[in-house]
Design an enzyme around this catalytic site. Structure first.
Site, PDB file in Angstrom:
ATOM      1  N   HIS A 171       0.837  -1.211   0.000  1.00  0.00           N
ATOM      2  CA  HIS A 171       0.000   0.000   0.000  1.00  0.00           C
ATOM      3  C   HIS A 171       0.867   1.256   0.000  1.00  0.00           C
ATOM      4  CE1 HIS A 171      -3.479   2.594   1.382  1.00  0.00           C
ATOM      5  NE2 HIS A 171      -2.453   3.309   1.813  1.00  0.00           N
ATOM      6  N   GLU A 172       1.803   1.305   0.936  1.00  0.00           N
ATOM      7  CA  GLU A 172       2.616   2.521   1.063  1.00  0.00           C
ATOM      8  C   GLU A 172       3.499   2.733  -0.160  1.00  0.00           C
ATOM      9  OE1 GLU A 172       1.952   4.676   3.112  1.00  0.00           O
ATOM     10  OE2 GLU A 172       0.720   3.546   4.504  1.00  0.00           O
ATOM     11  N   HIS A 175       1.700   4.321  -3.005  1.00  0.00           N
ATOM     12  CA  HIS A 175       1.585   5.784  -2.961  1.00  0.00           C
ATOM     13  C   HIS A 175       2.732   6.403  -3.769  1.00  0.00           C
ATOM     14  CE1 HIS A 175      -1.835   6.730  -0.520  1.00  0.00           C
ATOM     15  NE2 HIS A 175      -1.410   6.086   0.540  1.00  0.00           N
ATOM     16  N   TYR A 186      -4.758  14.611  -3.294  1.00  0.00           N
ATOM     17  CA  TYR A 186      -5.146  13.937  -2.059  1.00  0.00           C
ATOM     18  C   TYR A 186      -6.279  14.679  -1.377  1.00  0.00           C
ATOM     19  CZ  TYR A 186      -4.149  10.586   1.627  1.00  0.00           C
ATOM     20  OH  TYR A 186      -4.222   9.549   2.523  1.00  0.00           O
ATOM     21  N   GLU A 195      -6.107   6.725  -2.385  1.00  0.00           N
ATOM     22  CA  GLU A 195      -6.094   5.724  -1.318  1.00  0.00           C
ATOM     23  C   GLU A 195      -6.479   4.341  -1.853  1.00  0.00           C
ATOM     24  OE1 GLU A 195      -5.419   5.108   1.910  1.00  0.00           O
ATOM     25  OE2 GLU A 195      -4.192   6.862   1.571  1.00  0.00           O
ATOM     26  N   ASP A 268     -10.642  14.557   7.058  1.00  0.00           N
ATOM     27  CA  ASP A 268      -9.893  13.511   6.360  1.00  0.00           C
ATOM     28  C   ASP A 268      -9.731  13.856   4.872  1.00  0.00           C
ATOM     29  OD1 ASP A 268      -8.643  11.038   5.847  1.00  0.00           O
ATOM     30  OD2 ASP A 268     -10.562  10.047   5.454  1.00  0.00           O
ATOM     31  N   HIS A 273      -9.946   8.335   3.241  1.00  0.00           N
ATOM     32  CA  HIS A 273      -9.793   6.975   3.755  1.00  0.00           C
ATOM     33  C   HIS A 273     -11.134   6.301   4.001  1.00  0.00           C
ATOM     34  CE1 HIS A 273      -5.956   8.884   4.827  1.00  0.00           C
ATOM     35  NE2 HIS A 273      -5.462   7.697   4.582  1.00  0.00           N
TER      36      HIS A 273
END
Ligand code: ZN
Length: 478
Positions: A171-172, A175, A186, A195, A268, A273
């Protein structure tokens, strides 16, 4: 566009926040420690990225290299990055399981991008993959800092060691791929797509590594992180958004699975998210309908979309239209694949189409940074009410507390007085010129002096962030 907060931690900041205010003081103290370290780190990262070369400052791979170029470091419980190098590419495994997991996880991520999409690392040019393990004490997090991965060992009570989760590593790092390709803003729907793309490729790293078909996969994000006893199965569920956990310490999974339940919020970054559950489920439903390996047909359609002609402010309907176009380009007009893509999106209430430029990602514009307070403003009185709000994080939960300055401990009351009497917060908000996926956003509102400002965590000074956290936490756990 104006940016928001950020960083790339895998544990939703809102989850850490929930733990930080847990009745279990030991657990709360550990989570608070993680939050403090996050802050130092983010500040360090901003500095690192400000150097010449910016986000591409990591040395490029040697020409002709096709294979991951991994280096694993050990922070030995400290916070200096990258720490002591303990394993380089091709070195034999050490006795440290975390080192092995990190090395293997970075390798598995590189393998997905290369074997499924012929992409050589995150930038397509062999970007070296660097990781640090044993970061901080009881550190409940893992993140991509723009140049490297960092892993904590977890608190052992709610979270286990973060090198355990392959989909979280994926996941990271995804990005990073989005940063180098679609550059999805974002914020709002484009942020939720940012996301979702990370969840999609994160879960595909795991499935590819396990050789698991769409029908056999669990479609969970972060399942390996939760300690025994936590009421939940993971941090997120792509198959059934909103059902991943329901725990007294963590709250309930807030994700919607359909546009009917789309969450309109300014928190958020516009619910990035939270609403990511909708495109997550569309991808899951498509992959399961197609059968076979999800990274092959469904994953390739998403890859073509993210690396194709796509604007940074793309909204759900436009993204859906682009995936139909990508499926059509690869499989033909009216093909079963193209129809399956259309069906998957309509199943979550998204009609594939396009919208006028600028429509995407702007449903919930960032808060007005506010008008600088007159420097001559006298210090606010002890009866002054201040509302502090923290939003953002891996799944977008909000914490808020309204206080009068007089009810705070003396030092904090004075700190708030000086903060509100100057334009320091407004200056920090105005200085924010980039995006920080997965970080917190702090909002401060006050009627007199008039303040209404939202500031990303990574740009906050440590003393201000600590003040916000103490204020949010309240007297019980101060
Ligand atoms: Zn993320």
């Amino acid at each position: 566009m104006t940016t928001s907060p950020a960083c790339c931690s895998i544990v939703p900041p809102y989850l850490l926040a929930a733990l930080a205010s847990s009745d279990d003081e030991h657990l709360a103290a550990r989570a608070q420690g993680t939050l403090r370290v996050d802050e130092e780190l983010r500040r360090g990262r901003v500095t690192a990225e400000a150097r010449p070369g910016g986000r591409t400052a990591t040395p490029a791979a040697e020409p002709g290299t096709t294979g991951p170029q991994r280096t694993i470091h050990d922070a030995q419980g400290g916070t200096d990055l990258p720490g002591t190098q303990v394993r380089a590419e091709g070195d034999p495994a050490t006795a440290d399981e975390a080192v092995t997991q990190a090395y293997d996880g970075l390798g598995a991520t590189w393998q997905l991008w290369w074997e499924a999409y012929e992409r050589n690392s995150l930038d397509g040019k062999g970007l070296p993959l660097v990781a640090t393990v044993h970061y901080g004490q009881d550190y409940d997090n893992a993140f991509w800092d723009g140049t490297q991965m960092v892993f904590g060992d977890g608190d052992g009570v709610v979270f286990l060691g973060f090198t355990r989760s392959l989909d979280v590593i994926g996941h990271e790092l995804a990005h990073g791929v989005t940063q180098y390709t679609a550059g999805l803003n974002y914020q709002g729907q484009s942020g939720a797509l940012n996301e979702s793309v990370s969840d999609v490729f994160g879960v595909l790293v795991k499935q590819h590594s396990l050789g698991q078909s769409a029908g056999d996969a669990d479609w969970l994000i972060g399942a390996d992180l939760l300690a025994p006893g936590v009421k939940g199965v993971a941090l997120r569920s792509m198959a059934a958004p909103g059902t991943a956990y329901d725990d007294p310490r963590l709250g309930k999974d807030p994700q919607p699975a359909h546009m009917d339940d789309y969450v309109e919020t300014a928190d958020d970054n516009g619910g990035v998210h939270i609403n990511s559950g909708i495109p997550n489920k569309a991808f899951h439903d498509l992959a399961v309908a197609l059968g076979g390996n999800a990274w092959e047909v469904a994953g390739r359609i998403w890859y073509d979309t993210v690396t194709g002609e796509i604007s940074a402010d793309c909204d759900f309907a436009t993204f859906a239209g682009l995936t139909v176009a990508a499926a059509t380009a690869r499989h033909g007009e009216g093909s079963a694949e193209a129809e399956a893509v259309r069906t998957a999106w309509s199943g979550v209430g998204v009609t594939a189409g396009s919208s006028a430029p600028g429509d995407g990602g702007t449903a919930t514009p960032p808060a007005d940074p506010g008008t600088p307070t007159d420097p001559g403003t006298p210090a606010p009185a002890p009866g002054t009410e201040v509302a502090v709000r923290r939003t953002g994080g891996f799944a977008g939960r909000t914490r808020e507390r309204t206080v009068t300055l007089g009810e705070l401990p003396d030092d904090d009351g004075r700190a708030w007085q000086s903060l509100l009497a100057t334009d320091r917060l407004q200056g920090l908000a105005a200085a924010t010129d980039r995006e920080y996926p997965d970080a917190y956003c702090y909002g401060v509102r006050c009627a007199a002096p008039e303040v209404d400002v939202t500031v990303p965590e990574p740009v906050l000074d440590g003393d201000v962030r600590d003040l916000f956290e103490r204020t949010l936490r309240g007297p019980d756990l101060a």
